[in-house]
Design an enzyme around this catalytic site. Structure first.
Site, PDB file in Angstrom:
ATOM      1  N   ASP A 144       0.830  -1.211   0.000  1.00 18.88           N
ATOM      2  CA  ASP A 144       0.000   0.000   0.000  1.00 18.88           C
ATOM      3  C   ASP A 144       0.864   1.261   0.000  1.00 18.88           C
ATOM      4  O   ASP A 144       2.096   1.201  -0.112  1.00 18.88           O
ATOM      5  CB  ASP A 144      -0.952  -0.051   1.195  1.00 18.88           C
ATOM      6  CG  ASP A 144      -2.315   0.550   0.901  1.00 18.88           C
ATOM      7  OD1 ASP A 144      -2.410   1.401   0.002  1.00 18.88           O
ATOM      8  OD2 ASP A 144      -3.293   0.179   1.584  1.00 18.88           O
ATOM      9  N   ASP A 171      -9.646   3.594  -3.671  1.00 21.43           N
ATOM     10  CA  ASP A 171     -10.364   2.417  -3.191  1.00 21.43           C
ATOM     11  C   ASP A 171     -11.779   2.338  -3.750  1.00 21.43           C
ATOM     12  O   ASP A 171     -12.482   3.354  -3.854  1.00 21.43           O
ATOM     13  CB  ASP A 171     -10.474   2.432  -1.666  1.00 21.43           C
ATOM     14  CG  ASP A 171      -9.137   2.233  -0.985  1.00 21.43           C
ATOM     15  OD1 ASP A 171      -9.113   2.272   0.250  1.00 21.43           O
ATOM     16  OD2 ASP A 171      -8.123   2.036  -1.672  1.00 21.43           O
TER      17      ASP A 171
END
Length: 672
Positions: free
Chosen positions: A175, A230
């Site tokens: 991430d 996201d």
């Protein structure tokens, strides 16, 4: 527990942080940028030659108590028991919150003993024993994205990679939070080198949200890269991500894939029709298929979607081409994907909120001229012949997915027929709607003994007003039938299904049929005079994050979590709070004339929001603002909606993604 949007919101901060106090020993200098459009050779490491398939817990559990080794092992069991392993799903991946917040005295990562009492290696061993693979998560920063502050790998790349390899990890999701402003290419390249140094083949998923255009440089760094922020479990979010990922088709190929984020199929925020579109379109984009729902609680319908091997074969086609857009006018999308055997997958996707006829041809999809073609419907699992037309009336938010080939054996299949409908989308209680159905022969052969039926809910009256049968229907000809449909007085408002069915025979006498479900809506006419739209019932409301709110701003999560609508320092008592991408539809019954509102980005979003407001009348844009940003005062918007049956309020993302895009329709009124 962290809402997934927190990761997106935090992006505004991480890029501005300084790296001055960070020890970056061991960080390699960035290599020359790799990648580029499709055509690069198949990678020598043999990793992810088709898009990875598997499971990730984040979309269903986040950091909740359900996420533990019992869940992970249970998912592995279900992969085998439910046939998902046989369908191609291999990776069982852990997301954030698997570790303790602090490393041990030697700087090593420590699995949370409450969640993983037997450690990660034991879980990996369990998963491997099922013939599956294990994935894990960390961040290319000092901490991961969760507010608890779990350790990231920045400055610990080689040590962490070694731990992952020793545990038997097969996949790393890396991430982008708390990255301290260190160059993205540098951070991700260092972890690539650390993974390679372990000697273990580990698929490397670069999750930097597309901020630094990884498709332009990461094909020799990782096997897949996130292209967007996201996803959330909403129609608006899914479509927004789709539109960002589709143009990147030239960069996808074996061993290097565009990743539009994990699947939301089965999580409850969309209908099964919308989830079939989600799964179809991700497969057309050669996207990784990572299940995001808790399979221990999944419905049979969810398993039917996730286990559709014919759709999966499109995603996993070894040629590795991502589908490309042939057309998209009016939300009627045609996407075509070249497959290794020379056939084409074609998706007819209806973005709009009403049924639409969507059409293309075999030649437009890239197939050679031929007398006829074999057309395989991948959701109905039936084969037909077509003279070259590929078309269907696609339900709202639906997708028809077919595989088409120039096949000399086409005559063995019955002709394809298209079922159509005009009128009758809305019925007012106690009144009669008039509609017309059509059955059109798209095949090279003639359809014989054609008959059509239309059925409604119990208590409704459905009466034909013209013939329902014909002896023969040659190529391109249609049987059109008029109908009167009456909803009884007192019928509750809402959506109701009508069933349209055509039965016919091929020239060889083989019986065939085609069916489609037609959704009609029972709605009351709008009140006369001027009304606040926030006081009226809507037909549907799609929103990028959280629900559309009445008389408050959008709070991104649960209903009622917004604040007073405030634009440019002015507070408004009435209005709609939305988040791009958003669409709110109202039934106006051809009785209204004008929509007015004061529109803008809510003040709660600092300086990051940028949106555009639009009003549509029966699918035609009748007013728009252009791009508005947070630092602008509310703008007046007036739209002429005279004679429209449906009025739609639309908020788009301003062209730069949906971060902080809280769009307010302040004082929104309609005059009827």
């Amino acid at each position: 527990m962290r809402h997934p949007h927190t990761r997106t919101t935090r992006r505004r901060v991480v890029g501005a942080l300084t790296a001055a106090l960070l020890c970056t020993a061991g960080l390699a200098a960035p290599a020359a940028a790799g990648g580029g459009p499709t055509g690069s050779p198949t990678p020598a490491d043999g990793l992810a030659l088709t898009p990875p398939m598997g499971f990730n817990n984040w979309n269903s559990t986040h950091c909740g108590a359900d996420f533990d080794e019992t869940m992970v092992e249970g998912i592995a069991d279900l992969f085998v028991a439910k046939g998902l392993k046989d369908a191609g799903y291999r990776y069982v991946n852990l997301d954030d919150c698997w570790a303790l917040p602090s490393r041990d005295a030697d700087g090593k990562l420590v699995p949370d003993p409450a969640r993983f009492p037997h450690g990660i290696k034991a879980v990996a061993d369990y998963v491997h024993a099922k013939g599956l693979k294990l994935g894990i998560y960390t961040s290319a920063g000092t901490k991961t994205c969760n507010d608890a502050g779990f350790p990231g790998a920045l400055g610990h790349e080689y040590s962490d990679a070694r731990q992952f390899a020793d545990w038997g990890v097969d996949y790393l999701k890396y991430d982008n939070c708390n990255n301290q402003g260190v160059d993205a290419k540098q951070r991700y390249l260092t972890m690539r080198d650390a993974l390679r140094a372990t000697g273990r083949p580990i698929v490397y998923s670069i999750c930097e949200w597309g901020e630094n255009k990884p498709w332009e440089w990461a094909s020799d760094v990782g096997q897949l890269w996130r292209t967007t922020g996201d996803i959330s479990d909403s129609w608006g979010s899914m479509v927004s991500i789709l539109k960002q990922n589709l143009p990147l088709a030239p960069y996808a190929g074996p061993g290097h894939w565009n990743d539009p984020d994990m699947l939301e199929v089965g999580n409850g925020g969309m209908t099964d029709t919308e989830y079939r579109s989600h799964f179809s379109l991700w497969s057309m984009m050669a996207a990784p298929l990572l299940i995001g729902t808790d399979l221990r609680k999944a419905s049979p319908a969810t398993f039917d979607i996730l286990d559709n091997k014919e759709v999966i074969a499109v995603d996993q086609d070894p040629l590795g081409k991502q589908g490309t857009v042939l057309s998209s006018a009016g939300g009627r999308w045609v996407v075509a994907k070249e497959l290794k055997d020379g056939s084409r997958a074609v998706a007819l996707f209806n973005e709009s909120g009403s049924p639409q006829r969507i059409a293309t041809t075999a030649q437009a999809a890239g197939l050679p001229n031929a007398p006829a073609y074999t057309l395989r419907d991948l959701w109905r699992h039936r084969s037909y012949n077509t003279a070259g037309t590929i078309s269907a009336v696609v339900p709202a938010h639906g997708t028809v997915l077919v595989r088409v080939a120039a096949d000399r054996r086409w005559a063995a299949n019955p002709p394809a027929v298209e079922l159509g409908l005009t009128g009758g989308r809305f019925v007012e209680p106690g009144s009669t709607a008039v509609l017309t159905t059509s059955v059109t022969d798209l095949g090279r052969s003639t359809a014989h003994k054609v008959s059509v039926t239309l059925t409604g809910p119990r208590g409704w009256t459905v009466t034909p007003t013209s013939p329902t049968r014909t002896t023969a229907l040659p190529t391109g000809r249609a049987l059109r039938t008029g109908w009167k449909v009456t909803a009884p007085a007192g019928t509750p408002k809402g959506s109701y299904d009508l069933g349209l069915r055509a039965s016919y025979r091929s020239p060889a006498g083989v019986r065939a049929e085609s069916t489609v479900t037609i959704t009609t809506t029972v709605a009351d006419p709008p009140p006369a005079g001027s009304s606040y739209l926030s006081d009226l019932p809507w037909l549907s409301a799609d929103n990028g994050w959280g629900p559309v709110e009445r008389d408050t701003s959008n709070g991104e999560t649960a209903a009622g979590d917004g604040h007073p609508i405030t634009v440019g320092g002015v507070v408004y008592a009435k209005g709609l709070g939305t988040h791009a991408q958003s669409q709110v539809d109202y039934y106006t019954g051809k009785a209204c004339e004008k929509v007015t509102a004061e529109v803008g980005v809510d003040d709660e979003e600092g300086a990051a929001g940028s949106v555009s407001f639009e009003v549509w009348a029966d699918g035609t844009k009748v007013a728009s603002t252009g791009v508005l940003t947070t630092d602008m005062p509310a703008q007046p918007l007036t739209a002429d909606v005279t004679g429209a049956e449906v009025v739609s309020l639309v908020v788009t993302d301003g062209g730069n993604g949906v971060t902080s895009d809280h769009g307010d329709w302040a004082d929104a009124r309609i005059t009827c």
